[in-house]
Write a protein that holds these residues in place. Structure first.
Motif, PDB file in Angstrom:
ATOM      1  N   ARG A  50       0.830  -1.218   0.000  1.00 32.04           N
ATOM      2  CA  ARG A  50       0.000   0.000   0.000  1.00 32.04           C
ATOM      3  C   ARG A  50       0.855   1.255   0.000  1.00 32.04           C
ATOM      4  O   ARG A  50       0.488   2.274  -0.577  1.00 32.04           O
ATOM      5  N   ALA A  51       2.019   1.160   0.638  1.00 33.82           N
ATOM      6  CA  ALA A  51       2.900   2.324   0.734  1.00 33.82           C
ATOM      7  C   ALA A  51       3.741   2.527  -0.536  1.00 33.82           C
ATOM      8  O   ALA A  51       4.347   3.578  -0.727  1.00 33.82           O
ATOM      9  N   GLU A  52       3.761   1.507  -1.407  1.00 33.54           N
ATOM     10  CA  GLU A  52       4.647   1.554  -2.576  1.00 33.54           C
ATOM     11  C   GLU A  52       4.120   2.458  -3.687  1.00 33.54           C
ATOM     12  O   GLU A  52       4.894   3.104  -4.375  1.00 33.54           O
ATOM     13  N   ARG A  53       2.808   2.435  -3.933  1.00 32.38           N
ATOM     14  CA  ARG A  53       2.236   3.184  -5.056  1.00 32.38           C
ATOM     15  C   ARG A  53       0.883   3.749  -4.680  1.00 32.38           C
ATOM     16  O   ARG A  53       0.099   3.072  -4.015  1.00 32.38           O
ATOM     17  N   ARG A  54       0.596   4.936  -5.196  1.00 30.14           N
ATOM     18  CA  ARG A  54      -0.699   5.573  -4.962  1.00 30.14           C
ATOM     19  C   ARG A  54      -1.845   4.639  -5.318  1.00 30.14           C
ATOM     20  O   ARG A  54      -2.808   4.501  -4.580  1.00 30.14           O
ATOM     21  N   GLN A  55      -1.730   4.001  -6.484  1.00 33.31           N
ATOM     22  CA  GLN A  55      -2.845   3.166  -6.966  1.00 33.31           C
ATOM     23  C   GLN A  55      -3.016   1.891  -6.124  1.00 33.31           C
ATOM     24  O   GLN A  55      -3.991   1.178  -6.283  1.00 33.31           O
ATOM     25  N   TRP A  56      -2.072   1.634  -5.239  1.00 35.28           N
ATOM     26  CA  TRP A  56      -2.185   0.438  -4.385  1.00 35.28           C
ATOM     27  C   TRP A  56      -2.555   0.800  -2.945  1.00 35.28           C
ATOM     28  O   TRP A  56      -2.528  -0.048  -2.060  1.00 35.28           O
ATOM     29  N   ARG A  57      -2.882   2.072  -2.695  1.00 33.69           N
ATOM     30  CA  ARG A  57      -3.024   2.484  -1.282  1.00 33.69           C
ATOM     31  C   ARG A  57      -4.224   1.838  -0.600  1.00 33.69           C
ATOM     32  O   ARG A  57      -4.289   1.801   0.624  1.00 33.69           O
ATOM     33  N   ASP A  58      -5.235   1.369  -1.405  1.00 34.34           N
ATOM     34  CA  ASP A  58      -6.402   0.698  -0.803  1.00 34.34           C
ATOM     35  C   ASP A  58      -6.375  -0.806  -1.066  1.00 34.34           C
ATOM     36  O   ASP A  58      -7.411  -1.470  -0.998  1.00 34.34           O
TER      37      ASP A  58
END
Ligand code: HQG
Length: 188
Positions: A50-58
């Protein structure tokens, strides 16, 4: 609706590559610790992804389940709140694998450039923990084509090697692993 929309904009290829880096090669970069069978808690992996990419934050567990279900290869396994890579590891601490009886023949797809070395010294794990073998020629071709358009396929007499004490381990339905394969077990 295309794949991107269905998956809330999650790029599954990029996500799978990041997971491979974390679960096969460098878990410490992600503050993950694999147990001796390669498992990590799903919650820990999600937190770092989640911390790696904006699109993975959820990112949620269902997204990982969908990635696994829709992937071209069975690379990961998730159960009881834990997740692991099934093969491909390059970590220095060798993971515990259960020995298994391989099919009579297995295949290894590679490049012409390394063929002489393989014929002389056998198949070696090189940078990974194990040699990777395929259950059929199409799968071995797919492996080789990552590196070359002049694929070379070696046929390995796996049952004969196993009978002589070479250890084999199951990766997934298509991939078998071995510590090494001496050249006398290649079929002409
Ligand atoms: C070669 C992918 C010189 C070997 C794939 C290969 C697979 C030697 C390379 C999985 C040698 C190692 C693994 C020797 C072996 N001298 N070269 N004695 N013995 N080699 O990537 O099998 O998409 O570590 O032929 O599909 O290509 O990541 O192994 O060319 O299942 O899920 O050394 O990785 O899966 O390369 O691929 P690799 P591999 P994913």
């Amino acid at each position: 609706m295309d794949a991107q929309q269905r998956n809330r904009g999650i790029d599954f290829v990029a996500l799978s590559k990041k997971m491979a880096h974390a679960l096969r090669h460098a878990p410490w970069i992600y503050e993950l610790e694999l147990d001796n069978e390669g498992w990590v808690p799903v919650a820990d992996l999600l937190e770092t992804l989640r911390a790696e990419r904006r699109q993975w934050r959820d990112l949620r567990e269902e997204d990982l389940a969908e990635l696994i279900a829709r992937a071209d290869k069975q690379r990961y396994e998730m159960r009881d709140g834990k997740i692991r890579a099934l093969y491909g590891h390059s970590l220095s601490g060798k993971l515990a694998k259960i020995e298994a009886t391989p099919p009579a023949l297995l295949y290894h797809g590679t490049t012409p450039a390394v063929l002489d070395a393989i014929r002389a010294h056998g198949l070696k794990p090189m940078r990974r923990q194990y040699v990777h073998l395929s259950v059929d020629v199409p799968t071995a071709l797919q492996v080789a084509r990552r590196r070359t358009d002049r694929a070379v396929i070696l046929k390995v007499r796996a049952a004969a090697a196993h009978a002589q004490g070479i250890k084999f381990y199951r990766g997934n339905d298509m991939v078998w692993l071995a510590d090494s394969v001496p050249p006398e077990y290649f079929s002409p």
